[in-house]
Design a protein around this motif. Structure first.
Motif, PDB file in Angstrom:
ATOM      1  N   LEU A  94       0.842  -1.192   0.000  1.00 17.96           N
ATOM      2  CA  LEU A  94       0.000   0.000   0.000  1.00 17.96           C
ATOM      3  C   LEU A  94       0.880   1.246   0.000  1.00 17.96           C
ATOM      4  N   ARG A  95       0.452   2.235  -0.796  1.00 17.91           N
ATOM      5  CA  ARG A  95       1.140   3.516  -0.781  1.00 17.91           C
ATOM      6  C   ARG A  95       0.827   4.251   0.511  1.00 17.91           C
ATOM      7  N   ALA A  99      -6.332  -6.779  -2.668  1.00 15.56           N
ATOM      8  CA  ALA A  99      -6.976  -5.600  -2.117  1.00 15.56           C
ATOM      9  C   ALA A  99      -7.844  -5.975  -0.921  1.00 15.56           C
ATOM     10  N   SER A 100      -8.040  -5.016  -0.087  1.00 13.94           N
ATOM     11  CA  SER A 100      -8.985  -5.124   1.046  1.00 13.94           C
ATOM     12  C   SER A 100      -8.592  -6.178   2.073  1.00 13.94           C
ATOM     13  N   ASP A 107      -0.893   6.868   0.939  1.00  7.22           N
ATOM     14  CA  ASP A 107      -2.299   7.296   1.017  1.00  7.22           C
ATOM     15  C   ASP A 107      -3.252   6.127   1.142  1.00  7.22           C
ATOM     16  N   THR A 140      -3.635   3.592  -1.040  1.00  7.79           N
ATOM     17  CA  THR A 140      -4.014   2.953  -2.302  1.00  7.79           C
ATOM     18  C   THR A 140      -3.148   1.727  -2.519  1.00  7.79           C
ATOM     19  N   LEU A 141      -3.711   0.741  -3.267  1.00  8.52           N
ATOM     20  CA  LEU A 141      -3.041  -0.526  -3.483  1.00  8.52           C
ATOM     21  C   LEU A 141      -1.986  -0.374  -4.558  1.00  8.52           C
TER      22      LEU A 141
END
Length: 475
Positions: free
Chosen positions: A97-98, A108-109, A100, A102-103
């Motif tokens: 993850l960055r 994901a999730s 911020d 985001t992936l």
């Protein structure tokens, strides 16, 4: 309406069963708690090892993150990622993850919570697509701030925990079974002498009171055998005393009862009132002799039963002597005997039993009144004296009769032995001095038969030990 019979209570368990319960029950519980604690402790160390491997995977993923002019990149292909996160059993998930959130790469999730403030990583348990996962979330600042999440299924961990519990419990149960067999055999061998002792008691005849032979393997069983043998000895002593009493009664009452029957039969066959009166007088005398004999036999039975069971206590001896002498005064006056007492001015207390001391004094005075008759022309005299000699209290009964030859003094303290005067007068049964000797033994005192002053008469002395006498006292 009849009531249903009540059920009999269940028999209590055997001693071996109770011992096994008391030993194996707490031991099994202790082993169970120890096994669970050991398995949980082993699981804790295993979890730490798995978590460390999971964290190493996260650092391996993070090592492949690059910073490019356009931002962070993750250049590994899916095949290369599988090679880095290879596991033969578990399914492994990851996410990069960055800053911020985001992936950048991966799944994901993944719902892994972020580390606490001031910490670099955080382990957590979660569910993803219906599967239980163990995850770690790692925060890094170089080459730029980003996060890595790695997670894997927990199948290996659960299997390892179950295996540790199963093998631990199985080994402990096996050891417990072996210990139970060994303890059962050992307890059975230790209790075998007790079972043999019980069997010997069950098979013994009720009339057999001989000591039991005990093969004692322990001190407790030895004490039990000694206690049972002591009880048998006391019971045998009581049975012997009862047999002697019954034999004595049957033997000695036969003569006076036969005499009473003969006198009554002869009186009934006569018609003269003078003959009736003569026979009734003989019956009264025979009854008096029989009553006196019964009293003496009961006194002997009391002495046999009181052996070891009659505690001594302080007794005001001067008062007891005074009361006993006063009780014999009417009989002495009727017989023309001068009965007196000396040494009663000072209070004297001894350790003893009033009943036994009174029995000794009564028998000595009775013997003196019966047999202490001096030659014709001299007034009969009986003196009861209380004195101290070398710290001991001495109770004496002195008469001025013919006395007793030295060879007879010891014999007269045996049962059924009479002196020449007793045989000549037809009085007594040879039990008086036997009773006195037995009572003196129970009192811890010493009976002495000595000649009177100037070798005339008889002096019967009861000497109390110095430890049994107390100077002074209160009446």
């Amino acid at each position: 309406m009849s009531t249903p019979p009540q059920a009999l209570p269940a028999p209590p368990p055997s001693l071996r069963t109770r011992l096994l319960r008391h030993v194996l029950g707490p031991l099994a519980l202790t082993w169970l708690v120890g096994t669970v604690a050991s398995a949980l402790l082993a699981n804790s160390f295993t979890q730490r090892a798995f978590d460390r491997s999971l964290l190493d995977d996260a650092y391996a993923i993070a090592a492949n993150v690059r910073e490019e002019p356009d931002g962070l990149e993750f250049p590994l292909s899916s095949r290369e990622v599988k090679a880095v996160l290879f596991d033969q059993v578990e399914t492994v998930y990851f996410a990069v993850l960055r800053e911020d959130g985001t992936l950048l790469a991966g799944n994901a999730s993944l719902p892994a919570p972020p580390p606490h403030e001031g910490q670099v990583y955080r382990f957590s348990d979660m569910r993803f697509h219906g599967r239980a996962l163990r995850a770690v979330r790692l925060q890094l600042t170089t080459p730029a701030p980003f996060e890595v999440i790695t997670a894997q299924t927990v199948h290996s961990r659960s299997v390892m925990l179950r295996s540790a519990l199963l093998y631990s419990l199985a080994s402990q149960v096996l050891l417990l079974v072996v210990l139970a067999l060994w303890l059962g055999r050992a307890i059975r061998q230790e209790l075998r002498p007790l079972a043999m002792f019980q069997q010997a008691l069950d098979q013994r005849d009720a009339r057999d009171l001989a000591p039991m032979r005990v093969e004692a393997s322990t001190r407790d069983l030895q004490r039990l055998g000694r206690a049972v043998n002591d009880l048998l000895a006391r019971v045998a002593q009581g049975v012997q005393a009862q047999r002697e009493f019954a034999g004595n009664v049957a033997h000695e009452l036969r003569t006076p009862l036969a005499g009473i029957r003969a006198l009554a039969s002869y009186g009934l066959a006569q018609k003269e009132p003078a003959v009736w009166r003569e026979q009734l007088t003989g019956i009264v005398q025979s009854e008096a002799r029989a009553s006196h004999l019964v009293d003496q036999l009961l006194a002997l039975a009391l002495a046999d039963e009181a052996r070891g069971s009659m505690p001594l206590r302080p007794v005001p001896l001067d008062q007891l002597v005074r009361d006993t002498v006063l009780r014999f005064l009417p009989r002495a006056d009727a017989a023309g005997v001068d009965l007196g007492a000396l040494g009663l001015e000072q209070a004297v207390t001894v350790q003893g039993q009033p009943l036994l001391i009174e029995g000794v004094l009564s028998n000595l005075i009775d013997n003196a009144l019966r047999y202490g008759v001096p030659p014709a022309g001299e007034a009969p005299q009986v003196t009861v004296e209380l004195a101290r000699e070398d710290g001991s209290v001495v109770l004496s009964v002195l008469d001025n009769g013919p006395g007793i030859a030295p060879v007879q003094r010891q014999q007269l303290q045996q049962r059924w032995v009479q002196g020449r005067d007793g045989e000549r007068l037809g009085q007594g049964a040879g039990l008086g001095l036997e009773i006195v000797a037995r009572y003196a033994e129970l009192l811890g005192a010493r009976l002495e038969l000595t000649p009177g002053p100037q070798g005339r008469g008889l002096c019967a002395r009861l000497v109390f030990a110095p430890s049994a006498s107390t100077p002074g006292g209160e009446n």
